[in-house]
Design an enzyme around this catalytic site. Structure first.
Site, PDB file in Angstrom:
ATOM      1  N   THR A   1       0.840  -1.193   0.000  1.00 19.12           N
ATOM      2  CA  THR A   1       0.000   0.000   0.000  1.00 19.12           C
ATOM      3  C   THR A   1       0.876   1.244   0.000  1.00 19.12           C
ATOM      4  OG1 THR A   1      -0.129  -0.018   2.414  1.00 19.12           O
ATOM      5  CG2 THR A   1      -1.907  -1.137   1.220  1.00 19.12           C
ATOM      6  N   CYS A   2       0.232   2.387  -0.238  1.00 16.73           N
ATOM      7  CA  CYS A   2       0.913   3.682  -0.270  1.00 16.73           C
ATOM      8  C   CYS A   2       1.740   3.843   0.999  1.00 16.73           C
ATOM      9  CB  CYS A   2      -0.139   4.790  -0.380  1.00 16.73           C
ATOM     10  SG  CYS A   2       0.548   6.444  -0.426  1.00 16.73           S
ATOM     11  N   PRO A   3       2.981   4.263   0.899  1.00 16.48           N
ATOM     12  CA  PRO A   3       3.696   4.806  -0.256  1.00 16.48           C
ATOM     13  C   PRO A   3       4.587   3.788  -0.983  1.00 16.48           C
ATOM     14  CG  PRO A   3       4.948   5.306   1.698  1.00 16.48           C
ATOM     15  CD  PRO A   3       3.726   4.514   2.144  1.00 16.48           C
TER      16      PRO A   3
ATOM     17  N   ARG B   1      -3.149   8.905   3.853  1.00 16.72           N
ATOM     18  CA  ARG B   1      -2.680   7.907   4.810  1.00 16.72           C
ATOM     19  C   ARG B   1      -1.313   8.272   5.399  1.00 16.72           C
ATOM     20  NH1 ARG B   1      -0.371   2.810   5.699  1.00 16.72           N
ATOM     21  NH2 ARG B   1       0.869   2.811   3.815  1.00 16.72           N
TER      22      ARG B   1
END
Length: 193
Positions: free
Chosen positions: A15-17, A152
């Site tokens: 997931t991000c990043p 996030r």
């Protein structure tokens, strides 16, 4: 459709990043004009990859969806095309935003995470526009209002803040580090519009 790629990055399950971190690292290994394929399962990676490419000067070619895997294609720019990756200069610490929320100050908080992330927990009253929809929904925002942009971790909100500034929004703050560190009250469920 067969696309010749010079390097494939596996960012599935991340997931991000992390998809962007892996993309940056892989891009350093390529020669100008070569093509990178980034395989990701994070739906937010589409907006992240497009925003990163726009911010750095590398060319976003397109994305192909195969099942739950998004295959993003990027072309490495020539040195003359590359831009120094910029960070949005106006930031606010998450703790400072949290104090403002606790003091019941009138705030406009823009959450640019994906729908599922927002639904599982957001700051009460936060307005939701996923980063990938921001440009087409700018009319929902007030240019005269101070906007606190959150995601996030601070990466998507950085891209969103830059995008808003380019469109003439002058009172924009990127919230650092983002919802991963939020210790205040959260609301679950759909959009509060």
């Amino acid at each position: 459709m067969t696309i010749h790629v010079d390097l494939v990055v596996d960012a599935k399950g991340l997931t991000c990043p992390m998809p962007i971190v892996r993309t940056k690292k892989a891009m350093e290994q390529l020669q100008p004009g070569q093509v990178l394929e980034v395989q990701a399962t994070d739906k937010g990676s589409l907006a992240d990859i497009q925003g990163w490419a726009k911010n750095t000067g590398h060319q976003y070619i397109g994305t192909i969806e195969e099942g739950d895997v998004l295959k993003h294609y990027l072309r490495k720019a020539n040195p003359t095309e590359v831009k120094e990756e910029t960070k949005y200069p106006h930031v606010i610490a998450l703790e400072d935003l949290q104090k403002k929320v606790e003091n019941n100050e009138q705030l406009f908080i823009l959450d640019v995470r994906e729908e599922a992330e927002y639904a599982f927990g957001h700051i009460p009253g936060a307005y939701h526009i996923p980063l990938g929809q921001l440009e087409e929904r700018l009319n929902e925002l007030n240019k005269d209002e101070t906007i606190y942009v959150i995601c996030r971790t601070g990466n998507r909100s950085d891209l969103a803040a830059q995008q808003l500034a380019e469109k003439g929004f002058t009172h924009v703050f990127n919230v650092i580090p983002g919802m991963t560190q939020w210790k205040g009250t959260i609301t679950k469920g759909g959009n509060e519009q």
